[in-house]
Design a protein around this motif. Structure first.
Motif, PDB file in Angstrom:
ATOM      1  N   ASN A 264       0.783  -1.149   0.050  1.00 50.56           N
ATOM      2  CA  ASN A 264       0.138  -0.135  -0.024  1.00 50.56           C
ATOM      3  C   ASN A 264       0.901   1.413   0.040  1.00 50.56           C
ATOM      4  N   TRP A 265       2.029   1.254   0.252  1.00 47.76           N
ATOM      5  CA  TRP A 265       3.002   2.437   0.311  1.00 47.76           C
ATOM      6  C   TRP A 265       4.420   2.009  -0.469  1.00 47.76           C
ATOM      7  N   THR A 266       4.198   2.375  -1.743  1.00 48.02           N
ATOM      8  CA  THR A 266       5.092   2.260  -2.734  1.00 48.02           C
ATOM      9  C   THR A 266       6.093   3.327  -2.819  1.00 48.02           C
ATOM     10  N   SER A 267       7.065   3.344  -3.660  1.00 43.43           N
ATOM     11  CA  SER A 267       8.031   4.274  -3.961  1.00 43.43           C
ATOM     12  C   SER A 267       7.170   5.526  -4.756  1.00 43.43           C
ATOM     13  N   ARG A 268       6.330   5.073  -5.508  1.00 47.72           N
ATOM     14  CA  ARG A 268       5.583   6.098  -6.340  1.00 47.72           C
ATOM     15  C   ARG A 268       4.676   7.207  -5.193  1.00 47.72           C
ATOM     16  N   GLU A 269       4.085   6.253  -4.334  1.00 51.49           N
ATOM     17  CA  GLU A 269       3.506   7.161  -3.361  1.00 51.49           C
ATOM     18  C   GLU A 269       4.247   8.128  -2.515  1.00 51.49           C
ATOM     19  N   ARG A 270       5.375   7.393  -2.166  1.00 55.13           N
ATOM     20  CA  ARG A 270       6.487   8.311  -0.994  1.00 55.13           C
ATOM     21  C   ARG A 270       6.931   9.341  -2.067  1.00 55.13           C
ATOM     22  N   LEU A 271       7.346   9.142  -3.281  1.00 54.10           N
ATOM     23  CA  LEU A 271       7.771  10.408  -4.107  1.00 54.10           C
ATOM     24  C   LEU A 271       6.934  11.470  -4.370  1.00 54.10           C
ATOM     25  N   THR A 272       5.694  11.113  -4.547  1.00 54.55           N
ATOM     26  CA  THR A 272       4.240  11.867  -4.607  1.00 54.55           C
ATOM     27  C   THR A 272       4.012  12.949  -3.534  1.00 54.55           C
ATOM     28  N   MET A 273       4.257  12.137  -2.490  1.00 60.01           N
ATOM     29  CA  MET A 273       4.080  12.828  -0.942  1.00 60.01           C
ATOM     30  C   MET A 273       5.102  13.830  -0.792  1.00 60.01           C
ATOM     31  N   LEU A 274       6.354  13.456  -1.094  1.00 56.95           N
ATOM     32  CA  LEU A 274       7.538  14.276  -0.846  1.00 56.95           C
ATOM     33  C   LEU A 274       7.309  15.521  -1.901  1.00 56.95           C
ATOM     34  N   SER A 275       7.060  15.416  -3.016  1.00 60.85           N
ATOM     35  CA  SER A 275       6.956  16.382  -3.932  1.00 60.85           C
ATOM     36  C   SER A 275       5.779  17.406  -3.339  1.00 60.85           C
ATOM     37  N   LYS A 276       4.717  17.094  -2.751  1.00 60.28           N
ATOM     38  CA  LYS A 276       3.803  17.731  -2.222  1.00 60.28           C
ATOM     39  C   LYS A 276       4.453  18.762  -0.994  1.00 60.28           C
ATOM     40  N   VAL A 277       5.223  18.064  -0.334  1.00 65.21           N
ATOM     41  CA  VAL A 277       5.728  18.588   1.103  1.00 65.21           C
ATOM     42  C   VAL A 277       6.755  19.483   0.378  1.00 65.21           C
ATOM     43  N   GLU A 278       7.484  19.299  -0.828  1.00 63.68           N
ATOM     44  CA  GLU A 278       8.542  20.160  -1.537  1.00 63.68           C
ATOM     45  C   GLU A 278       7.884  21.393  -1.945  1.00 63.68           C
ATOM     46  N   LYS A 279       6.627  21.338  -2.590  1.00 64.35           N
ATOM     47  CA  LYS A 279       5.698  22.347  -2.980  1.00 64.35           C
ATOM     48  C   LYS A 279       5.576  23.359  -1.860  1.00 64.35           C
ATOM     49  N   LEU A 280       4.970  22.601  -0.543  1.00 58.86           N
ATOM     50  CA  LEU A 280       4.577  23.355   0.526  1.00 58.86           C
ATOM     51  C   LEU A 280       5.810  24.203   0.890  1.00 58.86           C
ATOM     52  N   SER A 281       6.912  23.533   1.121  1.00 66.40           N
ATOM     53  CA  SER A 281       8.183  24.087   1.598  1.00 66.40           C
ATOM     54  C   SER A 281       8.520  25.374   0.770  1.00 66.40           C
ATOM     55  N   ASN A 282       8.410  25.361  -0.768  1.00 70.61           N
ATOM     56  CA  ASN A 282       8.771  26.323  -1.553  1.00 70.61           C
ATOM     57  C   ASN A 282       7.677  27.541  -1.341  1.00 70.61           C
ATOM     58  N   ALA A 283       6.334  27.240  -1.007  1.00 72.59           N
ATOM     59  CA  ALA A 283       5.325  28.361  -0.999  1.00 72.59           C
ATOM     60  C   ALA A 283       5.632  28.932   0.385  1.00 72.59           C
ATOM     61  N   VAL A 284       6.011  27.999   1.402  1.00 72.98           N
ATOM     62  CA  VAL A 284       6.504  28.927   2.681  1.00 72.98           C
ATOM     63  C   VAL A 284       7.731  29.943   2.274  1.00 72.98           C
ATOM     64  N   GLY A 285       8.542  29.485   1.703  1.00 77.53           N
ATOM     65  CA  GLY A 285       9.818  30.279   1.304  1.00 77.53           C
ATOM     66  C   GLY A 285       9.405  31.574   0.514  1.00 77.53           C
ATOM     67  N   GLU A 286       8.344  31.408  -0.373  1.00 74.54           N
ATOM     68  CA  GLU A 286       7.867  32.594  -1.006  1.00 74.54           C
ATOM     69  C   GLU A 286       7.015  33.457  -0.231  1.00 74.54           C
ATOM     70  N   CYS A 287       6.309  32.789   0.752  1.00 77.40           N
ATOM     71  CA  CYS A 287       5.568  33.756   1.759  1.00 77.40           C
ATOM     72  C   CYS A 287       6.602  34.554   2.535  1.00 77.40           C
ATOM     73  N   GLU A 288       7.817  33.972   2.907  1.00 78.78           N
ATOM     74  CA  GLU A 288       8.724  34.495   3.912  1.00 78.78           C
ATOM     75  C   GLU A 288       9.366  35.698   3.130  1.00 78.78           C
ATOM     76  N   ARG A 289       9.678  35.471   1.954  1.00 81.47           N
ATOM     77  CA  ARG A 289      10.251  36.727   1.078  1.00 81.47           C
ATOM     78  C   ARG A 289       9.220  37.756   1.052  1.00 81.47           C
ATOM     79  N   ILE A 290       7.927  37.598   0.740  1.00 80.23           N
ATOM     80  CA  ILE A 290       7.048  38.586   0.783  1.00 80.23           C
ATOM     81  C   ILE A 290       6.883  39.388   2.050  1.00 80.23           C
ATOM     82  N   HIS A 291       6.917  38.507   3.124  1.00 78.20           N
ATOM     83  CA  HIS A 291       6.670  38.971   4.421  1.00 78.20           C
ATOM     84  C   HIS A 291       8.102  39.793   4.753  1.00 78.20           C
ATOM     85  N   GLN A 292       9.201  39.648   4.508  1.00 85.48           N
ATOM     86  CA  GLN A 292      10.297  40.197   4.878  1.00 85.48           C
ATOM     87  C   GLN A 292      10.713  41.448   3.900  1.00 85.48           C
TER      88      GLN A 292
END
Length: 116
Positions: free
Chosen positions: A47-75
């Motif tokens: 139920n938890w293959t590398s495909r699911e793992r990579l998909t979830m990690l890409s979502k976390v990476e997108k979230l991290s990038n969005a947080v970085g963009e918001c930090e730049r706007i805030h500063q």
């Protein structure tokens, strides 16, 4: 730094992770890193293959990038002329708002403006 442990998202963290998160300089990025570590620590099975793992990690990476963009706007500093112009525009809009509402609300305009 003190956090209320009864509120979300703090109530989701174990006690050891909560102390580390409270001490982190950037809590949103620390949380993204923690989520990524949790995803990579899940064991492989049917139920938890590398495909699911990579998909979830890409979502976390997108979230991290969005947080970085918001930090730049805030500063980013707001230019003084822009801040003054915005304040004056807002003041004029709020001053003229009762005159625009009086035809619709009549004598109730005063209490309505007082409530807002």
């Amino acid at each position: 730094c003190w956090v209320d442990k009864r509120q979300l998202p703090w109530s989701l963290f174990p006690e050891a992770a909560l102390a580390k998160c409270a001490d982190a300089r950037n809590r949103p990025l620390w949380t993204c890193d923690r989520i990524g570590r949790e995803i990579t620590s899940v064991a492989y099975d049917d139920n938890w293959t590398s495909r699911e793992r990579l998909t979830m990690l890409s979502k976390v990476e997108k979230l991290s990038n969005a947080v970085g963009e918001c930090e730049r706007i805030h500063q980013t500093a707001v230019p003084l002329n822009y801040a003054r112009h915005s304040l004056r525009s807002l003041t004029m809009w709020l001053f003229t708002l009762p005159f625009a509402l009086i035809k619709d609300y009549g004598l109730m305009t005063g209490p309505i403006m007082g409530a807002t």
